[in-house]
Scaffold this active site. Sequence first.
Site, short mmCIF file in Angstrom:
data_model
loop_
_atom_site.label_atom_id
_atom_site.label_comp_id
_atom_site.label_asym_id
_atom_site.label_seq_id
_atom_site.Cartn_x
_atom_site.Cartn_y
_atom_site.Cartn_z
N GLY A 1 37.39 -4.21 4.23
CA GLY A 1 36.27 -3.54 3.56
C GLY A 1 34.95 -4.05 4.10
O GLY A 1 34.68 -5.26 4.03
N VAL B 1 29.86 -5.84 -0.38
CA VAL B 1 30.29 -7.25 -0.41
C VAL B 1 30.86 -7.66 0.95
O VAL B 1 30.50 -8.71 1.50
CB VAL B 1 31.35 -7.49 -1.50
CG1 VAL B 1 31.78 -8.95 -1.51
CG2 VAL B 1 30.82 -7.10 -2.88
N GLY C 1 31.93 -2.86 3.11
CA GLY C 1 30.92 -2.28 2.21
C GLY C 1 29.89 -3.32 1.79
O GLY C 1 29.59 -4.26 2.55
N LYS D 1 34.85 -2.32 -19.72
CA LYS D 1 34.78 -1.44 -18.55
C LYS D 1 34.66 -0.03 -19.08
O LYS D 1 35.07 0.25 -20.23
CB LYS D 1 36.07 -1.55 -17.72
CG LYS D 1 35.88 -1.20 -16.28
CD LYS D 1 35.26 -2.37 -15.55
CE LYS D 1 35.10 -2.18 -14.08
NZ LYS D 1 34.56 -3.36 -13.42
P1 NAD Z 1 31.75 -0.68 -1.48
O1 NAD Z 1 32.12 0.66 -2.01
O2 NAD Z 1 30.36 -0.95 -1.06
O3 NAD Z 1 32.69 -1.03 -0.23
C1 NAD Z 1 34.06 -0.78 -0.20
C2 NAD Z 1 34.43 -0.55 1.25
O4 NAD Z 1 35.85 -0.44 1.33
C3 NAD Z 1 33.83 0.74 1.83
O5 NAD Z 1 33.18 0.47 3.04
C4 NAD Z 1 35.08 1.62 2.05
O6 NAD Z 1 34.95 2.48 3.14
C5 NAD Z 1 36.13 0.56 2.27
N1 NAD Z 1 37.50 1.01 2.11
C6 NAD Z 1 37.99 1.92 1.25
N2 NAD Z 1 39.31 2.06 1.45
C7 NAD Z 1 39.66 1.22 2.45
C8 NAD Z 1 40.87 0.89 3.10
N3 NAD Z 1 42.01 1.50 2.79
N4 NAD Z 1 40.85 -0.05 4.08
C9 NAD Z 1 39.71 -0.67 4.43
N5 NAD Z 1 38.52 -0.39 3.85
C10 NAD Z 1 38.50 0.53 2.87
O7 NAD Z 1 32.24 -1.72 -2.60
P2 NAD Z 1 31.73 -3.20 -2.82
O8 NAD Z 1 30.61 -3.20 -3.79
O9 NAD Z 1 31.57 -3.88 -1.50
O10 NAD Z 1 32.98 -3.85 -3.60
C11 NAD Z 1 34.17 -4.14 -2.90
C12 NAD Z 1 35.24 -4.55 -3.89
O11 NAD Z 1 34.82 -5.71 -4.61
C13 NAD Z 1 35.55 -3.48 -4.95
O12 NAD Z 1 36.92 -3.57 -5.26
C14 NAD Z 1 34.74 -3.94 -6.15
O13 NAD Z 1 35.32 -3.53 -7.38
C15 NAD Z 1 34.83 -5.46 -6.01
N6 NAD Z 1 33.71 -6.17 -6.64
C16 NAD Z 1 32.45 -5.91 -6.22
C17 NAD Z 1 31.39 -6.61 -6.78
C18 NAD Z 1 29.97 -6.38 -6.32
O14 NAD Z 1 29.10 -7.20 -6.63
N7 NAD Z 1 29.70 -5.31 -5.57
C19 NAD Z 1 31.62 -7.57 -7.78
C20 NAD Z 1 32.94 -7.82 -8.17
C21 NAD Z 1 33.99 -7.12 -7.58
#
Ligand code: NAD
Length: 329
Positions: A156, A160, A158, A64
């Site tokens: 969340g 995912v 976002g 990382k």
């Molecule tokens: P993203 O940034 O697209 O979405 C995250 C969402 O969480 C955003 O909409 C944000 O507004 C929301 N958020 C932040 N604080 C919050 C809270 N207190 N309550 C509710 N919602 C809140 O991120 P992502 O790519 O969708 O990833 C989500 C999680 O999954 C992260 O922890 C990331 O590390 C993990 N992850 C993602 C992937 C991937 O392929 N994108 C792979 C493995 C792990």
Amino acid sequence: MCPEEELGTPAVIAVHDTTLGPAVGGVRFAPYPSIDAAVTECTRLAEGMTLKNAAAGLPFGGAKSVIVRNGPVDRTALMRSFARSVAELDGDYIPGVDVGTTIEDLALMEGIAPDVSCSREDPSPWTALGVLAGIRAAAAHLGEEDLRGVSVGVQGAGHVGAELVRLLSEEGADVRVSDIDLVRVASLVERYGATPVDPRSALFEPCDVFAPCAMAKVITAENAGSLNCRIVAGAANDTLATEDAADRLAESGVLYVPDFIVNAGGVIHIHALRQDWTDDELRAAVLEIGDRVGRILGDAETHGRLPLWAAKEVAHAALGRDREAVPAT
Ligand code: NAD
């Protein structure tokens, strides 16, 4: 540590393990209260990547990196300087997209860092599909035939989370969604009929499955006993603030599916890109997450131990560390 005078901000790359291959892990660009805090988080996340990649059977080690965001920067210059630090590791580290970075940032590293093949496409839909497979398997473990009518609280909305809401809706689940970004929630309510949930209380809302897909360390030893669900399975890395939160969840009768097992769809996608897999091959590999979850939950039940330890044993076995001590309960 990367040379701060060159980058203009502190940055650190943690290569945790290269036993199985070059270490893959995202580049996080976020504010930190101190460089020590950045190093601690980076090291912990790198170890999680080792477990994730090994348990998924991928030929990758775990890494990382963190670039501390502490003010306005020339993003192009920053990413290209950071790429020079990556290059010094001679291919041992393959950077990817993470919180605060984009595919465009990684593209700026091309030609400097030896391998940025992790970042050609958004992995999120594949991560969401893997989470769905994990939720299906955990629900089956508790006797559910399928996800029809099963209530799932997705934290969340976002990359995912939004895709997971779509997939769960297709399966007939009763989907609830929370986000601090209310526009994102409103869009999912409109498109899929999901029920909006207050983000301040989402963790404690009654549901069958709580799917954390927002930020790290949402479940602590202190709040674990107050969750109102049967299963925790989601995409967020580092869902547990500390490992004893897993004990507290189990004591409350909550089945915790380890994050590093269930959120591996994104890294499987990276492997698929590098191997030129077809979408069908990739889909089959991601859906295997469900089989893996089923085996881990079965093993944990048979041996009377936490799924977290059963999952770590799978990763340790892949790393050739079968004898590494794993507590029985
Ligand atoms: P993203 O940034 O697209 O979405 C995250 C969402 O969480 C955003 O909409 C944000 O507004 C929301 N958020 C932040 N604080 C919050 C809270 N207190 N309550 C509710 N919602 C809140 O991120 P992502 O790519 O969708 O990833 C989500 C999680 O999954 C992260 O922890 C990331 O590390 C993990 N992850 C993602 C992937 C991937 O392929 N994108 C792979 C493995 C792990």
